[in-house]
Motif scaffolding. Structure first.
Motif, PDB file in Angstrom:
ATOM      1  N   GLU A  77     -15.189  25.623 -15.906  1.00  0.00           N
ATOM      2  CA  GLU A  77     -15.750  24.411 -16.509  1.00  0.00           C
ATOM      3  C   GLU A  77     -16.008  24.617 -18.000  1.00  0.00           C
ATOM      4  O   GLU A  77     -15.720  23.740 -18.814  1.00  0.00           O
ATOM      5  N   ARG A 130     -14.140  22.686 -21.197  1.00  0.00           N
ATOM      6  CA  ARG A 130     -14.830  22.019 -22.315  1.00  0.00           C
ATOM      7  C   ARG A 130     -14.296  22.522 -23.649  1.00  0.00           C
ATOM      8  O   ARG A 130     -14.227  21.763 -24.618  1.00  0.00           O
ATOM      9  N   ARG A 168     -12.323  18.248 -16.525  1.00  0.00           N
ATOM     10  CA  ARG A 168     -13.425  19.105 -16.972  1.00  0.00           C
ATOM     11  C   ARG A 168     -14.497  19.269 -15.897  1.00  0.00           C
ATOM     12  O   ARG A 168     -15.460  19.989 -16.092  1.00  0.00           O
TER      13      ARG A 168
END
Length: 136
Positions: free
Chosen positions: A6, A10, A41
């Motif tokens: 994750e 980003r 994301r």
């Protein structure tokens, strides 16, 4: 792994192919390009990437008690402590980015896009930009 993926998502500029509505990595369906970008994301997508990567490494995720093991044996039932899944070290940021590129970005580049979804996304993009041509 999921949290590391994750964070990598980003950092990277993840843009799905124009008009892609169904994620071929985890099966999610998005109504718009911005929702698909947000999905890439998100936790569900990153969990699917982590699962694919860790499965390729031969590690096992946790199974529910009583479910068949890969070798066909049953997990112990009542009174027995279930086996704990192996602890897997969190990856370095560069490793997470490489896995995300390989199992997400590259996989989505090869994903089929429905022609009508592409046409609609191209039209929306053109209207947003105020021009008459498709994005290029």
């Amino acid at each position: 792994w999921t949290a590391a993926l994750e964070a990598a998502a980003r950092r990277l500029d993840l843009r799905p192919p124009l008009g892609l509505r169904r994620c071929t990595v985890c099966g999610a369906v998005a109504a718009s390009p911005s929702r698909m970008r947000a999905h890439l994301r998100g936790r569900r997508h990153c969990e699917a990437v982590a699962s694919e990567h860790l499965g390729c490494l031969g590690t096992q995720g946790s199974r529910t008690q009583g479910s068949p093991a890969p070798d066909g044996q049953q997990e112990p039932r009542r009174g027995a402590r279930p086996r704990q899944p192996a602890r897997i070290a969190a990856p370095e940021p560069a490793e997470a980015e490489a896995v995300l590129r390989s199992l997400s970005v590259d996989a989505l580049r090869a994903a089929p896009v429905d022609p009508s979804d592409f046409a609609l996304a191209a039209l929306e993009h053109a209207l947003r930009l105020g021009d008459n041509g498709p994005p290029g």
